[in-house]
Design a protein around this motif. Structure first.
Motif, PDB file in Angstrom:
ATOM      1  N   VAL A 291      -7.590   8.277   4.623  1.00 19.66           N
ATOM      2  CA  VAL A 291      -6.822   7.411   3.719  1.00 19.66           C
ATOM      3  C   VAL A 291      -7.742   6.769   2.687  1.00 19.66           C
ATOM      4  O   VAL A 291      -7.420   6.704   1.485  1.00 19.66           O
TER       5      VAL A 291
ATOM      6  N   TYR B 277      -8.535   9.329  10.491  1.00 20.33           N
ATOM      7  CA  TYR B 277      -7.454   9.112   9.530  1.00 20.33           C
ATOM      8  C   TYR B 277      -7.664   7.858   8.685  1.00 20.33           C
ATOM      9  O   TYR B 277      -7.242   7.811   7.523  1.00 20.33           O
ATOM     10  N   ARG B 278      -8.318   6.853   9.229  1.00 15.00           N
ATOM     11  CA  ARG B 278      -8.677   5.703   8.385  1.00 15.00           C
ATOM     12  C   ARG B 278      -9.606   6.165   7.264  1.00 15.00           C
ATOM     13  O   ARG B 278      -9.462   5.745   6.105  1.00 15.00           O
TER      14      ARG B 278
ATOM     15  N   MET C 246       0.840  -1.190   0.000  1.00 10.62           N
ATOM     16  CA  MET C 246       0.000   0.000   0.000  1.00 10.62           C
ATOM     17  C   MET C 246       0.884   1.252   0.000  1.00 10.62           C
ATOM     18  O   MET C 246       1.818   1.364   0.791  1.00 10.62           O
ATOM     19  N   THR C 247       0.596   2.202  -0.902  1.00 11.38           N
ATOM     20  CA  THR C 247       1.309   3.471  -0.922  1.00 11.38           C
ATOM     21  C   THR C 247       0.835   4.332   0.233  1.00 11.38           C
ATOM     22  O   THR C 247      -0.367   4.517   0.434  1.00 11.38           O
ATOM     23  N   GLU C 248       1.774   4.867   1.002  1.00  7.52           N
ATOM     24  CA  GLU C 248       1.402   5.680   2.155  1.00  7.52           C
ATOM     25  C   GLU C 248       0.933   7.061   1.723  1.00  7.52           C
ATOM     26  O   GLU C 248       1.462   7.648   0.772  1.00  7.52           O
ATOM     27  N   LEU C 249      -0.075   7.573   2.436  1.00  4.81           N
ATOM     28  CA  LEU C 249      -0.529   8.940   2.265  1.00  4.81           C
ATOM     29  C   LEU C 249       0.367   9.822   3.128  1.00  4.81           C
ATOM     30  O   LEU C 249       0.309   9.782   4.353  1.00  4.81           O
ATOM     31  N   ARG C 250       1.208  10.622   2.489  1.00  3.97           N
ATOM     32  CA  ARG C 250       2.160  11.471   3.202  1.00  3.97           C
ATOM     33  C   ARG C 250       1.456  12.759   3.613  1.00  3.97           C
ATOM     34  O   ARG C 250       1.041  13.554   2.763  1.00  3.97           O
TER      35      ARG C 250
ATOM     36  N   PRO D  53      -2.566   2.369   9.370  1.00  6.26           N
ATOM     37  CA  PRO D  53      -1.864   1.874   8.189  1.00  6.26           C
ATOM     38  C   PRO D  53      -2.206   2.720   6.965  1.00  6.26           C
ATOM     39  O   PRO D  53      -3.367   3.092   6.761  1.00  6.26           O
ATOM     40  N   GLY D  54      -1.188   3.035   6.182  1.00  6.58           N
ATOM     41  CA  GLY D  54      -1.417   3.829   4.981  1.00  6.58           C
ATOM     42  C   GLY D  54      -1.271   5.312   5.185  1.00  6.58           C
ATOM     43  O   GLY D  54      -1.398   6.078   4.222  1.00  6.58           O
ATOM     44  N   ALA D  55      -1.028   5.757   6.433  1.00  8.63           N
ATOM     45  CA  ALA D  55      -0.824   7.175   6.730  1.00  8.63           C
ATOM     46  C   ALA D  55       0.564   7.382   7.302  1.00  8.63           C
ATOM     47  O   ALA D  55       1.059   6.552   8.070  1.00  8.63           O
ATOM     48  N   ALA D  56       1.194   8.487   6.937  1.00  6.20           N
ATOM     49  CA  ALA D  56       2.529   8.802   7.449  1.00  6.20           C
ATOM     50  C   ALA D  56       2.654  10.304   7.638  1.00  6.20           C
ATOM     51  O   ALA D  56       2.261  11.082   6.754  1.00  6.20           O
TER      52      ALA D  56
END
Length: 308
Positions: free
Chosen positions: A273, A269-270, A1-5, A27-30
């Motif tokens: 994303v 945040y879920r 999964m590509t992270e959402l920066r 997961p998926g957030a950074a």
């Protein structure tokens, strides 16, 4: 999964206490950067303004706007124009109409605009909605009372025009109310108490109803000391439902039906994303409309000055 920066813009108490940990846990957030005039986070790129962030910052996909609502519209517009997804802390703005151009910008850019209502993600809110859907509701009372000096220390913006005063927490109750009730409600009367030195109310009493005449009352107060109350009481044909602790605990006639630890911001945040993956938006302005109507209909009284 590509992270959402994600970059957090505005790094005050709520950002430090809630947003940082939620992003780390989803997961998926950074978390990629911070933009704030007054605070930073060790180990992360820091910029004074959103403009500096967008011009000189690291690659990001989204911004989470945690600044006071008076400045969010311009910040959201700048982020959308730069091709970023945007999360708005509540309230999403200082007025209802200012959100419409942002919704249009997001749609044109195929980017997400997410107007958040964190209290709707409290663990007992959805169980409460489901329980009420199968009952006849007789009346509703909201008691949302807290000590502003504890929860908003030194935050002068909350007393300025657009800061909402006691409606800053009160809108949390309205966001839950409009989620759990089966029919839309509207304000019929309001009483607003303004400190002599402030431009926003410190207390408010609201009367609401729905198309069928349901009796709904709400009490908001920023002057509460001792135990704090974030409760919604609903009398039905099958008992009294109590949603307490800001939506964390659900009881019916004293029997606990749902209770869980606070994960409201993780839920936000879920959802962010999920929305950003397709560029969809989620902008429900119903709670803000109710606050706007309370200001339109409210009888105003002046009370003693507020000293922080």
């Amino acid at each position: 999964m590509t992270e959402l920066r994600i970059a957090i813009v505005g790094f005050g108490k709520i950002a430090r206490d809630q947003h940082v940990g939620a992003i780390a846990a989803v997961p998926g957030a950074a978390l990629a950067a911070i933009a704030s005039r007054n605070a930073s986070l060790p180990g992360l790129p820091h910029f004074a303004t959103i403009e500096e962030l967008l011009e000189k910052g690291p690659p990001i996909d989204a911004v989470s706007l945690c600044t006071p609502p008076q400045v969010r519209r311009a910040q959201a517009a700048a982020a959308l124009a730069a091709g970023k997804h945007v999360m708005l802390e509540k309230p999403p703005g200082i007025g209802v109409a200012e959100l419409d151009p942002l919704v249009a910008m997001a749609a044109e850019a195929k980017r997400t605009l997410f107007a958040t209502w964190h209290s709707r993600h409290a663990p007992a809110v959805e169980p409460a909605r489901q329980w009420l859907a199968e009952r006849r509701i007789k009346s509703v009372h909201v008691s949302w009372k807290e000590d502003v000096r504890v929860w908003h220390p030194g935050q002068g913006w909350i007393w300025e025009p657009g800061g909402l005063g006691v409606f800053d927490p009160g809108i949390n109750a309205l966001s839950i109310l409009t989620k759990i009730l089966p029919k839309p409600v509207f304000v019929t009367a309001a009483e607003l108490a303004f400190p002599a030195n402030c431009q926003a109310p410190i207390a408010a009493n609201l009367t609401l109803t729905d198309i069928d005449g349901l009796a709904v009352t709400a009490e908001f107060d920023f002057r509460q000391t001792g135990p704090q109350s974030w409760d919604i009481l609903v009398d039905t044909d099958q008992g009294r439902m109590t949603l307490s602790s800001g939506g964390a605990r659900l009881e019916v006639d004293g029997k606990v039906l749902a209770e869980a630890p606070d994960e409201e911001y993780r839920g936000l945040y879920r959802r962010f994303v999920e929305l950003a993956a397709t560029g969809a938006s989620d902008v429900d302005l119903t709670p803000l409309r109710l606050v706007a109507d309370a200001f339109l209909l409210g009888r105003r009284t002046v009370v003693e000055p507020f000293v922080d």
